[in-house]
Write an enzyme that holds these catalytic residues in place. Structure first.
Site, PDB file in Angstrom:
ATOM      1  N   ARG A  30      -3.488   6.340   3.556  1.00 27.48           N
ATOM      2  CA  ARG A  30      -3.999   5.653   2.363  1.00 27.48           C
ATOM      3  C   ARG A  30      -3.233   4.357   2.114  1.00 27.48           C
ATOM      4  NH1 ARG A  30       0.282   4.731   0.862  1.00 27.48           N
ATOM      5  NH2 ARG A  30       1.817   6.023  -0.197  1.00 27.48           N
ATOM      6  N   ASP A  39       3.030   8.516 -10.013  1.00 24.95           N
ATOM      7  CA  ASP A  39       2.382   9.834  -9.873  1.00 24.95           C
ATOM      8  C   ASP A  39       3.270  10.977 -10.352  1.00 24.95           C
ATOM      9  OD1 ASP A  39       4.003   9.583  -7.565  1.00 24.95           O
ATOM     10  OD2 ASP A  39       2.481  10.358  -6.180  1.00 24.95           O
ATOM     11  N   ASP A 181      -0.583  10.996  -2.431  1.00 27.39           N
ATOM     12  CA  ASP A 181      -0.921  10.826  -1.014  1.00 27.39           C
ATOM     13  C   ASP A 181      -1.803  11.963  -0.499  1.00 27.39           C
ATOM     14  OD1 ASP A 181       0.811   8.789  -1.462  1.00 27.39           O
ATOM     15  OD2 ASP A 181       2.375   9.475  -0.101  1.00 27.39           O
ATOM     16  N   TYR A 231      14.499   8.092  -3.049  1.00 19.18           N
ATOM     17  CA  TYR A 231      13.310   8.603  -3.738  1.00 19.18           C
ATOM     18  C   TYR A 231      13.672   9.699  -4.750  1.00 19.18           C
ATOM     19  CZ  TYR A 231       8.437  10.074  -4.318  1.00 19.18           C
ATOM     20  OH  TYR A 231       7.210  10.405  -4.846  1.00 19.18           O
TER      21      TYR A 231
END
Ligand code: GAF
Length: 387
Positions: A30, A39, A181, A231
């Site tokens: 994507r 998200d 994702d 992350y």
């Protein structure tokens, strides 16, 4: 036939000979147009599925063994793994090689009412660049799940499919990713970007079929490692900020509330929260702009998104900043930004179709690295490949 499908079938014949494969499935990568690092804060994202896909072909075997080969460039060694199907007494566990964890995690979490997952032989091939921020990991998870659905059907619930693949990523490779994702790899639609509410998982499809408009992806070919500590650190900082603001997640906080409580947050958490809150707002505005055909506004929001990711969220890198700066100077480019987790990978640029080639040329001339390009269209989510 898709390039990775041809490759997968060739390698299947070489490794497993005989008949088959009986099953051939795909799942796309994507590109996210806007809504980055929102998200896992319950916010909005606006991705589209790509014609770059991971393919898995294979056949059932009856001795309870699973053998998988990958042809993916950049996957760690060994490229062939063999293990027993999981049972209650001997579940699958993560280990080397890393690439196999994405498949094993899905097998371990796959829920089938008619008993355990049977054995199989399979080959994986992909056109999604590994570590390029275009969701090579999610496309491998979703391809694995789609393969299992052919081997031993589940109840067909697509949201559950995306959630199971996300759970696989959390527990096997160990990346605490959001849902974007896996969700878009399952739900993608030809000709449509999807505005996804990552809290309710409601979706609004937004047509992206104007032939005068193009989406250009530029791969910096600087590789990022999402399993690194950055992350999870960002995720923790967001949770800390939400807690200090007395909110369940940053989705519930406004810019005014953030400013009013600025002193109760560390400087870093304040900036992380400022990115997330402003990015959620930008994403809903961008979706509206796309619906109204206001590409100028959409492009302006993309650039604001990039600046916020660079300065407040600190997930960009000099190569991505440079790619954005070069692209936005070309007349006919509406906007450009880094896309995906960050620390390398790709930028996404919205532009007039007529200037796409000129923009590529300008980037090749001025960019310090060796970029690759994809001019792309919103494509379908995972499925079975035609015979
Ligand atoms: C990665 C994650 F996997 C996604 O869930 C998302 O957080 C993205 O980074 C940043 O928007 O792709």
């Amino acid at each position: 036939m898709l390039v990775p499908e041809k490759e997968a079938r060739r390698v299947y014949a070489k490794n497993f000979g005989g008949n088959g494969p009986d099953i051939a499935v795909f799942a796309p990568g994507r590109v996210n147009l806007i809504g980055e690092h929102t998200d896992y804060n319950g916010g909005f994202v606006l991705p589209m599925a790509l014609p770059l896909v991971t393919v898995m072909v294979g056949t059932r075997r009856d001795d309870g063994k699973i053998c998988i080969v990958t042809t993916a460039e950049g996957a760690d060694e060994p490229k062939k793994v063999e293990f027993k199907t999981p049972s209650a007494d001997s579940p699958l566990t993560p280990g080397a090689p890393k690439w196999a964890n994405y498949v094993k995690g899905v097998i371990q979490h796959y829920r089938v009412s008619g008993g355990p997952v049977p054995g199989f032989n399979a080959v994986v091939a992909t056109s999604v660049p590994l570590g390029g921020g275009l969701s090579s990991s999610a496309s491998l998870e979703v391809a694995s799940y789609t393969f299992l659905q052919q081997l031993c059907p589940d109840d067909g619930d697509l949201v559950q499919k995306a959630l199971t693949c996300q759970k696989a990523e959390h527990t096997f490779p160990g990346v605490p990713c959001g849902i974007m994702d896996q969700f878009i790899s399952v739900m993608g639609k030809e000709g449509q970007a999807l505005l996804i509410d990552c809290r309710s998982l409601e979706v609004k499809p937004l047509p992206l079929t104007d032939p005068k408009l193009s989406v250009l992806i530029t791969n910096s070919n600087v590789r990022h490692e999402l399993t690194g500590s950055e992350y999870p650190t960002r995720r923790r900082q967001c949770e800390e900020a939400a807690k200090a603001l007395g909110k369940e997640s940053l989705r519930d906080a406004s810019m005014e509330e953030l400013e009013a409580k600025k002193d109760s947050l560390s400087e870093v958490c304040y900036r992380r929260a400022r990115h997330v809150i402003s990015e959620i707002e930008r994403t809903t505005k961008a979706a509206e702009a796309l619906e109204n055909g206001d590409y100028q506004l959409f492009g302006k929001l993309m650039v604001e998104s990039h600046n916020s990711l660079r300065d407040d969220y600190e997930v960009s890198c000099p190569e991505l900043d440079e790619l954005v700066s070069i692209a936005v100077e070309v007349p006919g480019v509406y906007g450009s930004r880094m896309t995906g987790g960050g620390f390398g990978g790709c930028t996404v640029t919205l532009l007039e179709t007529s200037v796409a080639e000129r923009t590529k040329e300008r980037i090749k001339e001025k960019f310090r690295g060796s970029p690759s390009f994809y001019i792309t269209k919103p494509s379908a989510g995972s499925g079975v490949l035609p015979d």
